[in-house]
Write an enzyme that holds these catalytic residues in place. Sequence first.
Site, PDB file in Angstrom:
ATOM      1  CB  THR A 119      43.684 -15.782 -34.722  1.00  0.00           C
ATOM      2  OG1 THR A 119      45.078 -17.027 -35.169  1.00  0.00           O
ATOM      3  CG2 THR A 119      42.724 -15.982 -35.603  1.00  0.00           C
ATOM      4  CE1 TYR A 143      40.184 -19.314 -33.998  1.00  0.00           C
ATOM      5  CE2 TYR A 143      42.086 -19.669 -35.210  1.00  0.00           C
ATOM      6  CZ  TYR A 143      41.693 -19.368 -34.381  1.00  0.00           C
ATOM      7  OH  TYR A 143      41.898 -18.668 -33.163  1.00  0.00           O
TER       8      TYR A 143
END
Length: 330
Positions: A119, A143
């Site tokens: 990401t 995350y």
Amino acid sequence: MSGDAILVTGGAGYIGSHACKVLAQAGYVPVTFDNVSTGWEQAVKFGPFVRGDLLDRAALEGAFAEHRPVAVLHFGALSQVGESVASPGLYWRNNVVGSLNLVEAMTAAGCRNIVFSSTCATYGDQDGVVLTEDSRQMPLNAYAASKRAVEDILRDFENSKGLNAVVFRYFNVAGADPEAEIGEWHQPETHLIPVLIEAATGKRDALTIFGDDYSTPDGTCVRDYVHVMDLVAAHLQGLDWLLQRKGSRVFNLGTGQGFSVKEVISEFEAVTGRPVPFVYGPRRAGDAALLVSDCRRAKEELGWSADRSILKQMIEDAWRWYRTGGYRAE
Ligand code: UDP
């Protein structure tokens, strides 16, 4: 090669299900490995389904023994920034320990090719800089930290076990299958476009804009939105890249163009003619002000193009999918 099996972790989820569709169209057999904790069995339509958890090493070993995949597309992960700030242990266990299990099971089974979903959040906040693959990684939330940790695991397994990895750092994925056979469906929804659709259709009272005091042109966060169909097309190209040579490579997947939260709302209103009720709320913990990609590497080295990643198109496709009524718990 046509008929080869590809193990798709998270194949019942939003991006993984779209990947299965294009894999099947390309002649592969997409084998979904998913615990259906956030995904949907109804989304598994394009190949075999193994219901299993990445934390269950024996289930992984069974999947490799039964299906003998030539490569893994690893989408399976928890992916909500806010939740990860509140429950970091959940993210480290599920995303990092789960990926470690996967990598150990695959190398033990002699499978050495993986495409990993990382990401842009691993870059953190970098003061408006357009992000290249060589930009520093400074994750702001669990995350992003969990995804960066998996990138580190892949590097170590490349050195010691000959694992080859294509790492894609996704910017903000949006849109849906234009045929509306599959799409994004989370309960509860947290991502911007589905949440604003819920607000526009009365499923929720209003969209809360998380912060209007960022140092961006209109004060709301800026993100680089990429269409899920373009994103999964890159995965097929990444798979070819892996199957044709040895080695590893990181690629950003975005468009290089940023839109603020307010610009996304305005575009939705223009496309659908429906007003989006919204209120301003506080900033969401862990959010960067601006995340915009430099994605030249994927274009130059993979021949990737993001032709469908036009905001209007992403909204139209998400909107068409939403009106099908989505998935229902069985
Ligand atoms: N966002 C928002 N309200 C919402 C959901 C998202 O203002 O209900 C904002 C969020 O702060 C971010 C952008 O929309 O700036 C995209 O968030 P999303 O959760 O869709 O993706 P992320 O950037 O976390 O991957």
